[in-house]
Motif scaffolding. Structure first.
Motif, PDB file in Angstrom:
ATOM      1  N   LEU A  16     -59.475  58.614  -6.362  1.00 26.53           N
ATOM      2  CA  LEU A  16     -59.449  59.524  -5.205  1.00 26.53           C
ATOM      3  C   LEU A  16     -60.782  59.529  -4.457  1.00 26.53           C
ATOM      4  O   LEU A  16     -60.839  59.779  -3.259  1.00 26.53           O
ATOM      5  N   ILE A  17     -61.867  59.259  -5.185  1.00 23.52           N
ATOM      6  CA  ILE A  17     -63.198  59.244  -4.541  1.00 23.52           C
ATOM      7  C   ILE A  17     -63.200  58.180  -3.446  1.00 23.52           C
ATOM      8  O   ILE A  17     -63.629  58.416  -2.314  1.00 23.52           O
ATOM      9  N   LYS A  18     -62.663  57.002  -3.796  1.00 22.84           N
ATOM     10  CA  LYS A  18     -62.658  55.888  -2.848  1.00 22.84           C
ATOM     11  C   LYS A  18     -61.717  56.182  -1.668  1.00 22.84           C
ATOM     12  O   LYS A  18     -62.086  56.000  -0.504  1.00 22.84           O
ATOM     13  N   LEU A  19     -60.514  56.655  -2.003  1.00 21.96           N
ATOM     14  CA  LEU A  19     -59.545  56.948  -0.935  1.00 21.96           C
ATOM     15  C   LEU A  19     -60.112  57.977   0.037  1.00 21.96           C
ATOM     16  O   LEU A  19     -59.968  57.854   1.256  1.00 21.96           O
ATOM     17  N   PHE A  20     -60.783  58.977  -0.500  1.00 15.64           N
ATOM     18  CA  PHE A  20     -61.341  60.028   0.350  1.00 15.64           C
ATOM     19  C   PHE A  20     -62.433  59.447   1.252  1.00 15.64           C
ATOM     20  O   PHE A  20     -62.485  59.742   2.451  1.00 15.64           O
ATOM     21  N   ARG A  21     -63.284  58.592   0.689  1.00 14.71           N
ATOM     22  CA  ARG A  21     -64.370  58.007   1.505  1.00 14.71           C
ATOM     23  C   ARG A  21     -63.810  57.159   2.631  1.00 14.71           C
ATOM     24  O   ARG A  21     -64.383  57.095   3.715  1.00 14.71           O
ATOM     25  N   ASP A  23     -61.010  57.634   4.243  1.00 15.92           N
ATOM     26  CA  ASP A  23     -60.273  58.436   5.227  1.00 15.92           C
ATOM     27  C   ASP A  23     -61.241  58.878   6.327  1.00 15.92           C
ATOM     28  O   ASP A  23     -62.251  59.529   6.048  1.00 15.92           O
ATOM     29  N   LEU A  24     -60.963  58.506   7.563  1.00 15.74           N
ATOM     30  CA  LEU A  24     -61.908  58.782   8.652  1.00 15.74           C
ATOM     31  C   LEU A  24     -61.641  60.118   9.351  1.00 15.74           C
ATOM     32  O   LEU A  24     -62.369  60.504  10.260  1.00 15.74           O
ATOM     33  N   SER A  25     -60.608  60.844   8.919  1.00 15.99           N
ATOM     34  CA  SER A  25     -60.286  62.114   9.576  1.00 15.99           C
ATOM     35  C   SER A  25     -61.416  63.128   9.380  1.00 15.99           C
ATOM     36  O   SER A  25     -62.002  63.225   8.300  1.00 15.99           O
ATOM     37  N   THR A  26     -61.689  63.909  10.411  1.00 22.20           N
ATOM     38  CA  THR A  26     -62.719  64.953  10.287  1.00 22.20           C
ATOM     39  C   THR A  26     -62.168  66.184   9.568  1.00 22.20           C
ATOM     40  O   THR A  26     -62.911  67.079   9.212  1.00 22.20           O
ATOM     41  N   LYS A  27     -60.831  66.203   9.402  1.00 23.68           N
ATOM     42  CA  LYS A  27     -60.232  67.372   8.744  1.00 23.68           C
ATOM     43  C   LYS A  27     -60.172  67.216   7.222  1.00 23.68           C
ATOM     44  O   LYS A  27     -59.749  68.133   6.525  1.00 23.68           O
ATOM     45  N   LYS A  28     -60.532  66.049   6.702  1.00 23.41           N
ATOM     46  CA  LYS A  28     -60.244  65.747   5.292  1.00 23.41           C
ATOM     47  C   LYS A  28     -60.891  66.741   4.325  1.00 23.41           C
ATOM     48  O   LYS A  28     -61.978  67.258   4.583  1.00 23.41           O
ATOM     49  N   VAL A  29     -60.167  66.986   3.231  1.00 23.75           N
ATOM     50  CA  VAL A  29     -60.617  67.954   2.216  1.00 23.75           C
ATOM     51  C   VAL A  29     -60.556  67.263   0.849  1.00 23.75           C
ATOM     52  O   VAL A  29     -59.500  66.765   0.447  1.00 23.75           O
ATOM     53  N   ASP A  30     -61.681  67.265   0.137  1.00 25.07           N
ATOM     54  CA  ASP A  30     -61.769  66.570  -1.148  1.00 25.07           C
ATOM     55  C   ASP A  30     -61.631  67.552  -2.309  1.00 25.07           C
ATOM     56  O   ASP A  30     -62.579  68.252  -2.652  1.00 25.07           O
ATOM     57  N   LEU A  31     -60.437  67.587  -2.893  1.00 24.04           N
ATOM     58  CA  LEU A  31     -60.206  68.472  -4.043  1.00 24.04           C
ATOM     59  C   LEU A  31     -59.916  67.625  -5.283  1.00 24.04           C
ATOM     60  O   LEU A  31     -59.220  68.053  -6.198  1.00 24.04           O
ATOM     61  N   GLY A  32     -60.456  66.397  -5.297  1.00 26.22           N
ATOM     62  CA  GLY A  32     -60.136  65.437  -6.354  1.00 26.22           C
ATOM     63  C   GLY A  32     -61.039  65.548  -7.570  1.00 26.22           C
ATOM     64  O   GLY A  32     -60.900  66.466  -8.387  1.00 26.22           O
ATOM     65  N   ALA A  33     -61.980  64.599  -7.701  1.00 26.12           N
ATOM     66  CA  ALA A  33     -62.814  64.531  -8.912  1.00 26.12           C
ATOM     67  C   ALA A  33     -63.623  65.812  -9.083  1.00 26.12           C
ATOM     68  O   ALA A  33     -63.980  66.474  -8.101  1.00 26.12           O
ATOM     69  N   LEU A 361     -49.542  66.184   1.238  1.00 27.94           N
ATOM     70  CA  LEU A 361     -50.847  66.796   1.559  1.00 27.94           C
ATOM     71  C   LEU A 361     -51.862  65.712   1.919  1.00 27.94           C
ATOM     72  O   LEU A 361     -52.658  65.864   2.842  1.00 27.94           O
ATOM     73  N   ARG A 362     -51.814  64.603   1.175  1.00 26.59           N
ATOM     74  CA  ARG A 362     -52.766  63.521   1.437  1.00 26.59           C
ATOM     75  C   ARG A 362     -52.417  62.790   2.734  1.00 26.59           C
ATOM     76  O   ARG A 362     -53.272  62.599   3.597  1.00 26.59           O
ATOM     77  N   ASP A 363     -51.145  62.403   2.862  1.00 25.27           N
ATOM     78  CA  ASP A 363     -50.770  61.547   3.992  1.00 25.27           C
ATOM     79  C   ASP A 363     -50.739  62.302   5.316  1.00 25.27           C
ATOM     80  O   ASP A 363     -51.101  61.764   6.353  1.00 25.27           O
ATOM     81  N   GLU A 364     -50.270  63.540   5.283  1.00 18.94           N
ATOM     82  CA  GLU A 364     -50.120  64.270   6.556  1.00 18.94           C
ATOM     83  C   GLU A 364     -51.303  65.171   6.872  1.00 18.94           C
ATOM     84  O   GLU A 364     -51.575  65.451   8.026  1.00 18.94           O
ATOM     85  N   PHE A 365     -51.993  65.636   5.823  1.00 18.28           N
ATOM     86  CA  PHE A 365     -53.041  66.644   6.076  1.00 18.28           C
ATOM     87  C   PHE A 365     -54.441  66.213   5.601  1.00 18.28           C
ATOM     88  O   PHE A 365     -55.386  66.982   5.699  1.00 18.28           O
ATOM     89  N   HIS A 366     -54.574  65.021   5.017  1.00 22.57           N
ATOM     90  CA  HIS A 366     -55.877  64.532   4.556  1.00 22.57           C
ATOM     91  C   HIS A 366     -56.481  65.428   3.467  1.00 22.57           C
ATOM     92  O   HIS A 366     -57.686  65.586   3.375  1.00 22.57           O
ATOM     93  N   VAL A 367     -55.600  66.012   2.668  1.00 20.79           N
ATOM     94  CA  VAL A 367     -56.051  66.859   1.556  1.00 20.79           C
ATOM     95  C   VAL A 367     -55.838  66.057   0.269  1.00 20.79           C
ATOM     96  O   VAL A 367     -54.714  65.659  -0.034  1.00 20.79           O
TER      97      VAL A 367
END
Ligand code: LMR
Length: 396
Positions: A16-21, A23-33, A361-367
């Motif tokens: 998830l760390i890599k996928l989050f990095r 993602d270029l969306s400014t809305k993204k939220v990292d609740l992974g590691a 949540l990941r695909d539509e909301f960048h969470v």
């Protein structure tokens, strides 16, 4: 020969760390590691760590080997942090400690010693548990079983079922417990439950193997070690593994401990030789820097006080975020189904969403959260509480 290998799936948490990095969306939220983030979304080096590093840079005179057990200063300071300054097991010389490569290194090394000491013994894991517990034990040659722990529907520990399963475990089996901040559920044993569990463990002749990766993140350094200190005081044998990744923010430095509390000083010395010999056979010896930082902080009154304050700030913020997230989700969903988030402790809670909902949540909301809907509360921010809660409400 390598083309015969089959590619392995990505790690469910670290990928998830890599996928989050990416993602270029400014809305993204990292609740992974399980990594702490401040309100700006940054995982900063703690100021006490920076100061300790400056001191080390100034004063360190050699890079020669430390030895298989790592730094003696670090190991002694960590024993006091984990067991308490004046614990009977320490006074009696019944604790063998080695510095390890994070909590994961500690779990694996300790598991190898357990496998050598009691070849047929199984390790009982909570259901659910941290997804890497099984692989770390299996690669040490240990078989595992599971005991019921979280009732996902009520978000409470199914304590009777847990005790019932452990009461049926054969004597000599090992029970893996989370010292505090249960990963992934955030549901911790109360002090009464620790005492009731002690009785079953003692009566059945089980060996507790306590993983304490988040000391200081639930209620406080001493409060969070209640179970470890109780078991080490009352039982002849306990294995305790700790990590400095979260409470010192030293993630990438890979620093932790493996501790064996044995029935006598002689047995502890022998157990220590097995811990050391296993590190030799895996990675020879642990890296020095993280442990030097921790020893410098814990052995300096001012730095220690500063660090305790920084830790309290992280803990208080997570607990406030828990309350705020529960309240915002209640408002957005018009239900109390997420109230449990406010009562649980540590970085994680399981929101009880399906893999499809987590995917949306990941695909539509960048969470980004783990597929089990494990949510790192330390990745929530006041600034994105509304966005996040709207997103969760939208996929329900
Ligand atoms: C977690 O559970 O997210 C952390 O402990 C990171 C890891 O190694 O899985």
């Amino acid at each position: 020969m390598f083309e015969q290998l089959e590619a392995l799936p990505d790690d469910p948490i670290l990928s998830l760390i890599k996928l989050f990095r990416e993602d270029l969306s400014t809305k993204k939220v990292d609740l992974g590691a399980g990594v702490y983030q401040n309100e700006a979304g940054q995982t900063e080096v703690l100021p006490s760590v920076k100061r300790a590093e400056a001191k080390i840079l100034e004063e360190q005179t050699t890079k020669t080997y430390e030895g298989l057990a790592g730094s003696a200063d670090y190991n002694t300071a960590m024993q006091r942090l984990v067991f308490g300054d004046d614990h009977a097991a320490l006074r009696d010389g019944r604790v063998a400690t080695v510095q390890t490569t994070g909590g994961s290194g500690g779990l694996h090394v300790a598991a190898r010693v357990l496998a050598g000491a009691s070849p047929g013994a199984k390790v009982w894991l909570s259901e659910p548990t941290w997804p890497n517990h099984g692989p770390l034990l299996a690669s040490a040659g240990i078989e595992f079983a599971s005991y019921p722990y979280l009732n996902l529907a009520t978000q409470q520990i199914d304590f009777d079922a847990m005790l019932g399963a452990l009461a049926g475990a054969p004597a000599g089996d090992v029970v893996l417990l989370h010292g505090c901040c249960h990963n992934p559920s955030g549901a911790d044993l109360s002090t009464e439950q620790w005492r009731a569990l002690l009785e079953v463990v003692e009566r059945r002749g089980l060996v507790p193997f306590i993983d304490m990766a988040y000391q200081g993140f639930a209620e406080g350094v001493a409060e969070d070690a209640y179970g470890v200190r109780l078991f080490a005081a009352k039982l002849p044998e306990v294995v305790v593994v700790t990590s400095c990744s979260k409470n010192f923010g030293l993630y990438r430095e890979r620093v932790g401990t493996a501790n064996i509390v044995a029935a006598s000083t002689a047995a502890a010395v022998t157990a220590g030789s097995h811990l050391a010999s296993n590190t030799r056979r895996i990675y020879s010896m642990p890296p020095a820097h993280g442990a030097a930082v921790v020893a410098t902080i814990l052995n300096d009154e001012r730095l220690r006080a500063e660090w305790l304050e920084e830790l309290a700030e992280m803990r208080t913020r997570i607990n406030a975020l828990r309350r705020d997230l529960a309240a915002t989700l209640a408002a957005k969903t018009g239900s109390n189904r997420f109230d449990f988030v406010a009562d649980q402790r540590g970085m994680f809670s399981l929101l009880g969403l399906s893999p499809e909902q987590v995917g949306r949540l990941r695909d539509e909301f960048h969470v980004y959260m783990v597929g089990s809907s494990r949510t790192n509360i330390a990745g929530v921010r006041e600034a994105n509480l509304d966005y996040l809660s709207d997103a969760i409400a939208a996929v329900l």
